[in-house]
Write a protein that holds these residues in place. Structure first.
Motif, mmCIF file in Angstrom:
data_model
loop_
_atom_site.group_PDB
_atom_site.id
_atom_site.type_symbol
_atom_site.label_atom_id
_atom_site.label_comp_id
_atom_site.label_asym_id
_atom_site.label_seq_id
_atom_site.Cartn_x
_atom_site.Cartn_y
_atom_site.Cartn_z
ATOM 1 N N LEU A 55 0.227 -9.862 -10.691
ATOM 2 C CA LEU A 55 1.292 -8.912 -10.389
ATOM 3 C C LEU A 55 2.152 -8.716 -11.631
ATOM 4 N N SER A 56 2.201 -7.491 -12.109
ATOM 5 C CA SER A 56 3.002 -7.136 -13.276
ATOM 6 C C SER A 56 3.156 -5.627 -13.295
ATOM 7 N N LEU A 57 3.949 -5.135 -14.236
ATOM 8 C CA LEU A 57 4.098 -3.687 -14.371
ATOM 9 C C LEU A 57 2.794 -3.045 -14.841
ATOM 10 N N VAL A 58 1.977 -3.814 -15.543
ATOM 11 C CA VAL A 58 0.663 -3.303 -15.950
ATOM 12 C C VAL A 58 -0.223 -3.076 -14.727
ATOM 13 N N SER A 59 -0.198 -4.027 -13.785
ATOM 14 C CA SER A 59 -0.994 -3.862 -12.565
ATOM 15 C C SER A 59 -0.457 -2.724 -11.704
ATOM 16 N N PHE A 60 0.864 -2.512 -11.734
ATOM 17 C CA PHE A 60 1.436 -1.370 -11.000
ATOM 18 C C PHE A 60 0.937 -0.057 -11.598
ATOM 19 N N ASN A 61 0.886 -0.003 -12.917
ATOM 20 C CA ASN A 61 0.354 1.184 -13.582
ATOM 21 C C ASN A 61 -1.121 1.374 -13.248
ATOM 22 N N SER A 62 -1.859 0.286 -13.184
ATOM 23 C CA SER A 62 -3.279 0.369 -12.824
ATOM 24 C C SER A 62 -3.457 0.867 -11.389
ATOM 25 N N LEU A 63 -2.552 0.445 -10.505
ATOM 26 C CA LEU A 63 -2.605 0.903 -9.119
ATOM 27 C C LEU A 63 -2.406 2.413 -9.037
ATOM 28 N N LEU A 64 -1.463 2.927 -9.819
ATOM 29 C CA LEU A 64 -1.227 4.377 -9.820
ATOM 30 C C LEU A 64 -2.453 5.126 -10.333
ATOM 31 N N LYS A 65 -3.090 4.583 -11.373
ATOM 32 C CA LYS A 65 -4.296 5.228 -11.896
ATOM 33 C C LYS A 65 -5.419 5.188 -10.868
ATOM 34 N N LEU A 66 -5.553 4.035 -10.182
ATOM 35 C CA LEU A 66 -6.578 3.920 -9.155
ATOM 36 C C LEU A 66 -6.316 4.892 -8.009
ATOM 37 N N SER A 67 -5.072 5.008 -7.604
ATOM 38 C CA SER A 67 -4.724 5.939 -6.524
ATOM 39 C C SER A 67 -5.013 7.374 -6.923
ATOM 40 N N TYR A 68 -4.722 7.696 -8.166
ATOM 41 C CA TYR A 68 -4.990 9.056 -8.632
ATOM 42 C C TYR A 68 -6.488 9.334 -8.663
ATOM 43 N N SER A 69 -7.283 8.332 -9.059
ATOM 44 C CA SER A 69 -8.734 8.509 -9.093
ATOM 45 C C SER A 69 -9.299 8.726 -7.698
ATOM 46 N N ILE A 70 -8.831 7.925 -6.741
ATOM 47 C CA ILE A 70 -9.303 8.084 -5.368
ATOM 48 C C ILE A 70 -8.853 9.427 -4.805
ATOM 49 N N TRP A 71 -7.650 9.858 -5.164
ATOM 50 C CA TRP A 71 -7.175 11.167 -4.705
ATOM 51 C C TRP A 71 -8.086 12.279 -5.232
ATOM 52 N N ASN A 72 -8.506 12.174 -6.491
ATOM 53 C CA ASN A 72 -9.417 13.174 -7.057
ATOM 54 C C ASN A 72 -10.731 13.219 -6.290
ATOM 55 N N ILE A 73 -11.224 12.031 -5.918
ATOM 56 C CA ILE A 73 -12.482 11.984 -5.157
ATOM 57 C C ILE A 73 -12.309 12.656 -3.798
ATOM 58 N N LEU A 74 -11.217 12.340 -3.109
ATOM 59 C CA LEU A 74 -10.963 12.956 -1.805
ATOM 60 C C LEU A 74 -10.773 14.464 -1.931
ATOM 61 N N ASN A 75 -10.090 14.872 -2.972
ATOM 62 C CA ASN A 75 -9.828 16.302 -3.161
ATOM 63 C C ASN A 75 -11.119 17.063 -3.440
ATOM 64 N N ARG A 76 -11.982 16.506 -4.283
ATOM 65 C CA ARG A 76 -13.264 17.171 -4.573
ATOM 66 C C ARG A 76 -14.161 17.200 -3.357
ATOM 67 N N SER A 77 -14.161 16.113 -2.596
ATOM 68 C CA SER A 77 -14.983 16.075 -1.382
ATOM 69 C C SER A 77 -14.505 17.118 -0.386
ATOM 70 N N SER A 78 -13.194 17.309 -0.308
ATOM 71 C CA SER A 78 -12.646 18.306 0.598
ATOM 72 C C SER A 78 -13.021 19.716 0.168
ATOM 73 N N GLN A 79 -12.986 19.964 -1.150
ATOM 74 C CA GLN A 79 -13.332 21.289 -1.654
ATOM 75 C C GLN A 79 -14.812 21.610 -1.426
ATOM 76 N N ARG A 80 -15.674 20.612 -1.581
ATOM 77 C CA ARG A 80 -17.094 20.833 -1.350
ATOM 78 C C ARG A 80 -17.396 21.116 0.118
ATOM 79 N N SER A 81 -16.698 20.401 0.993
ATOM 80 C CA SER A 81 -16.920 20.619 2.427
ATOM 81 C C SER A 81 -16.446 21.992 2.862
ATOM 82 N N ASP A 82 -15.392 22.505 2.169
ATOM 83 C CA ASP A 82 -14.906 23.854 2.500
ATOM 84 C C ASP A 82 -15.902 24.917 2.032
#
Length: 302
Positions: free
Chosen positions: A275-302
């Motif tokens: 647990l550190s500010l570095v891990s918090f930054n990594s969490l934000l990057k991971l969340s953004y990556s997963i969001w991109n995956i969900l967003n692309r999957s949604s666009q393909r399904s549309d």
């Protein structure tokens, strides 16, 4: 865990140490009030949005099953009020846990600051003690006084390390589960935000909810990061003191303690993620990556 800070050697001994403890307590209080206010405000906005959206349609705040008919006015309003009350209760239980553990981490940081202060003022403490004894002309008595102080400070340091380890071992699994769940919730919530109309009631409520999740993880990471940094600065405090005024035996003891500080306190999530500010930054990057995956999957399904 809370009462231990009122006992020796954690208990402050003079005004500067009390001031150090009060400063950290103000930080704990600030985080608690900030997170509590934001969480209860979010609950209020979610309840208000549900009241406007769901009441006319006779829908509940949350989907659930009850062993009675909810279509009647009494059944519906009883269930709705019940869910609203326990919505707030659950939020405040989360506030209690999410601020309790970081509070313990900050209290550990305060103890590190107190220990640093004691090391810096060690020569002065020995000098004051000398005025009460005959150590000015008795080298053996001087070494005994130095040894006593160093033994007390070493014991204090070891107890801080044991306390931090006990705290980490007790909560590491729950932190890991919360860390993983929060990252997933943040991703899904941000993805849901992209499908809502900006500045609508649902949009504003979800923004507040995401802010709560981010602050929740940030408090953990910031408190743990501060404890790690402060535990590594004990060696600096030892070096800053007037160590040349001490005996050779005491100087060797200080070197051993400085070597121990090379391995600072480290809070972990599931014994895997530090647990550190570095891990918090990594969490934000991971969340953004997963969001991109969900967003692309949604666009393909549309």
């Amino acid at each position: 865990m809370v009462k231990i800070f009122d006992l020796e050697p954690f208990k402050p001994l003079d005004e500067p140490e009390v001031a150090i403890q009060k400063k950290v307590h103000r930080s704990i209080r600030f985080y608690t009030i900030l997170y509590g206010t934001l969480t209860n405000t979010t609950c209020s906005m979610l309840t208000l949005s549900s009241f406007i959206r769901d009441i006319p349609r006779r829908q509940l705040l949350f989907k659930s099953w009850f062993p009675f008919d909810r279509t009647t006015p009494v059944g519906f309003w009883s269930t709705y009020v019940y869910q609203t009350i326990y919505h707030y209760m659950g939020a405040n239980v989360n506030i209690a846990f999410d601020t309790f553990l970081p509070g313990l981490m900050m209290a550990t940081t305060a103890q590190m600051e107190i220990l640093k202060y004691r090391f810096i003022t060690l020569p002065r403490m020995i000098e004051n003690k000398c005025f009460e004894s005959v150590c000015e002309v008795n080298a053996d008595e001087l070494i005994k006084i130095e040894t006593k102080y160093l033994a007390d400070y070493t014991r204090h340091h070891l107890k801080i390390l044991r306390f931090s380890k006990a705290t980490n071992d007790t909560f590491t699994v729950s932190i890991f589960l919360q860390y993983c769940a929060s990252s997933l919730v943040i991703c899904v919530s941000v993805f849901s935000l992209s499908t809502l109309k900006p500045l609508s009631k649902e949009f504003n409520s979800l923004v507040m909810y995401v802010a709560c999740m981010l602050i929740q993880i940030y408090i953990f990471c910031d408190a743990a990061n501060e404890a790690t940094i402060k535990s590594g600065t004990i060696a600096d405090a030892i070096y800053e003191m007037d160590w040349t005024a001490l005996s050779t035996t005491s100087q060797k003891s200080l070197v051993l303690m400085m070597a121990r500080t090379l391995r600072p306190i480290m809070y972990t999530s599931g014994h895997m993620i530090s647990l550190s500010l570095v891990s918090f930054n990594s969490l934000l990057k991971l969340s953004y990556s997963i969001w991109n995956i969900l967003n692309r999957s949604s666009q393909r399904s549309d």
